[in-house]
Design an enzyme around this catalytic site. Sequence first.
Site, PDB file in Angstrom:
ATOM      1  N   GLY A 154       1.355  -2.182  -6.160  1.00 55.01           N
ATOM      2  CA  GLY A 154       1.438  -1.549  -5.856  1.00 55.01           C
ATOM      3  C   GLY A 154       0.343  -0.840  -5.777  1.00 55.01           C
ATOM      4  O   GLY A 154      -0.846  -1.286  -5.214  1.00 55.01           O
ATOM      5  N   GLY A 155       0.171   0.288  -7.164  1.00 52.94           N
ATOM      6  CA  GLY A 155      -1.352   0.766  -7.447  1.00 52.94           C
ATOM      7  C   GLY A 155      -1.971  -0.048  -6.559  1.00 52.94           C
ATOM      8  O   GLY A 155      -3.819   0.284  -6.449  1.00 52.94           O
ATOM      9  N   GLY A 183       5.082   2.038 -10.484  1.00 56.98           N
ATOM     10  CA  GLY A 183       4.508   2.908 -10.885  1.00 56.98           C
ATOM     11  C   GLY A 183       4.287   3.792 -11.918  1.00 56.98           C
ATOM     12  O   GLY A 183       3.550   5.063 -12.121  1.00 56.98           O
ATOM     13  N   SER A 205       4.060  -2.297 -12.326  1.00 54.88           N
ATOM     14  CA  SER A 205       2.662  -2.037 -12.410  1.00 54.88           C
ATOM     15  C   SER A 205       2.256  -3.365 -12.999  1.00 54.88           C
ATOM     16  O   SER A 205       1.119  -3.347 -14.156  1.00 54.88           O
ATOM     17  CB  SER A 205       2.982  -1.441 -14.063  1.00 54.88           C
ATOM     18  OG  SER A 205       4.137   0.045 -13.752  1.00 54.88           O
ATOM     19  N   HIS A 226      12.748  -2.681  -1.023  1.00 51.04           N
ATOM     20  CA  HIS A 226      12.104  -1.575  -1.388  1.00 51.04           C
ATOM     21  C   HIS A 226      12.767  -0.532  -1.991  1.00 51.04           C
ATOM     22  O   HIS A 226      14.040  -0.223  -1.813  1.00 51.04           O
ATOM     23  CB  HIS A 226      10.374  -1.356  -1.143  1.00 51.04           C
ATOM     24  CG  HIS A 226      10.145  -0.894  -2.695  1.00 51.04           C
ATOM     25  ND1 HIS A 226       9.841   0.712  -3.303  1.00 51.04           N
ATOM     26  CD2 HIS A 226       8.600  -1.492  -3.125  1.00 51.04           C
ATOM     27  CE1 HIS A 226       9.163  -0.059  -4.107  1.00 51.04           C
ATOM     28  NE2 HIS A 226       8.329  -0.826  -3.820  1.00 51.04           N
ATOM     29  N   TRP A 264       0.600  -1.117  -0.165  1.00 54.59           N
ATOM     30  CA  TRP A 264      -0.190   0.060   0.077  1.00 54.59           C
ATOM     31  C   TRP A 264       1.381   1.249   0.112  1.00 54.59           C
ATOM     32  O   TRP A 264       0.731   2.663  -0.329  1.00 54.59           O
ATOM     33  CB  TRP A 264      -0.781   0.408   1.281  1.00 54.59           C
ATOM     34  CG  TRP A 264      -2.215  -1.377   1.264  1.00 54.59           C
ATOM     35  CD1 TRP A 264      -2.200  -1.894   0.598  1.00 54.59           C
ATOM     36  CD2 TRP A 264      -2.869  -1.329   2.264  1.00 54.59           C
ATOM     37  NE1 TRP A 264      -3.453  -2.604   0.777  1.00 54.59           N
ATOM     38  CE2 TRP A 264      -3.693  -2.136   1.861  1.00 54.59           C
ATOM     39  CE3 TRP A 264      -3.417   0.012   3.324  1.00 54.59           C
ATOM     40  CZ2 TRP A 264      -5.118  -2.922   2.526  1.00 54.59           C
ATOM     41  CZ3 TRP A 264      -4.701  -0.519   3.828  1.00 54.59           C
ATOM     42  CH2 TRP A 264      -5.419  -1.889   3.751  1.00 54.59           C
ATOM     43  N   LYS A 265       2.088   0.967   0.405  1.00 55.55           N
ATOM     44  CA  LYS A 265       2.964   2.614   0.493  1.00 55.55           C
ATOM     45  C   LYS A 265       2.385   3.378   2.076  1.00 55.55           C
ATOM     46  O   LYS A 265       1.561   2.604   2.497  1.00 55.55           O
ATOM     47  CB  LYS A 265       3.285   2.916  -0.908  1.00 55.55           C
ATOM     48  CG  LYS A 265       3.890   2.185  -1.995  1.00 55.55           C
ATOM     49  CD  LYS A 265       4.068   2.047  -3.641  1.00 55.55           C
ATOM     50  CE  LYS A 265       4.909   1.140  -3.901  1.00 55.55           C
ATOM     51  NZ  LYS A 265       5.376   2.125  -5.215  1.00 55.55           N
TER      52      LYS A 265
HETATM   53  P1  PGA Z   1       3.583  -0.695  -9.388  1.00 53.97           P
HETATM   54  O1  PGA Z   1       4.115  -0.921  -7.309  1.00 53.97           O
HETATM   55  O2  PGA Z   1       2.173  -1.551  -8.838  1.00 53.97           O
HETATM   56  O3  PGA Z   1       2.353   0.719  -8.516  1.00 53.97           O
HETATM   57  O4  PGA Z   1       4.180  -0.555 -10.294  1.00 53.97           O
HETATM   58  C1  PGA Z   1       4.959  -1.952  -6.833  1.00 53.97           C
HETATM   59  C2  PGA Z   1       5.900  -1.968  -6.560  1.00 53.97           C
HETATM   60  O5  PGA Z   1       5.920  -0.722  -5.882  1.00 53.97           O
HETATM   61  O6  PGA Z   1       5.810  -2.654  -5.345  1.00 53.97           O
END
Ligand code: PGA
Length: 254
Positions: free
Chosen positions: A237-238, A176, A216, A98, A10-11
């Site tokens: 991530g996203g 991202g 992504s 990360h 989730w960051k």
């Molecule tokens: P993302 O991020 O899926 O938004 O590209 C992946 C991550 O940083 O773990």
Amino acid sequence: MRKKIVAGNWKMNKTLDEALALTSEVVNMIQDEVRGDVEVVLCTPALYLTTLKKYVENAPKIALGAQNCHEKASGAYTGEISAPMLKAAGIPYVIIGHSERRQYFAESNAQLAAKVDSALENGLTPIFCCGESLEQRQNEDYVNVVKTQLTESLFHLSADQLASVVIAYEPIWAIGTGLTASSEQAQEMHAALRAHLSSKYGSEVADGISILYGGSVGAGNAAELFACPDVDGGLVGGASLKSRDFTDIVKARQ
Ligand code: PGA
């Protein structure tokens, strides 16, 4: 058989209310829609982990993870959390290394080796991240760059310790950005990393390590990536911030 894992990172996103709502949705959707053998890990902001525990305790497929921990057990490190704290709170996973930690917090391979040690000493499963920058990819030395990250942060471990580590390959140029590695690019790197592990630990150990792809990953490309023989799951991530997308990614892995 390697463990299939889909982890959401989730960051630094979601307020507490939003986090509770997202977790409830994900728990319900996974319970209703996912029958296969896949472990789901929600790596939320550390602040929410103890509250979210009761949301996932009756969801056998879902575990919680932190996004980082300090390499020391305790002390004067303002703002940090340690592996013993995560252990005591009953949190089983922690992301280590990360690329955003490497880039913005200058975490080195040696420091990450110490973090991996602390996580393992406390019975946590590290999700160890590695991956090359766009510049490194264009220099065509990218496989060696990522192999070196493994060598310098993991190769001091015993085979038994390594068996408790999950690896996530995340090309920085794909994080991202909406640019995903093609399934050929992902498979090439995952196979190279597994061969690298095998050169040190033997093929039996290497064949047991789950290597996740990240960068992504979305509902539209997950199935193709997960079809690669050395891609055992994803670090998302996203798309992990949306319950429908995240559940569809988990379904693509089951
Ligand atoms: P993302 O991020 O899926 O938004 O590209 C992946 C991550 O940083 O773990």
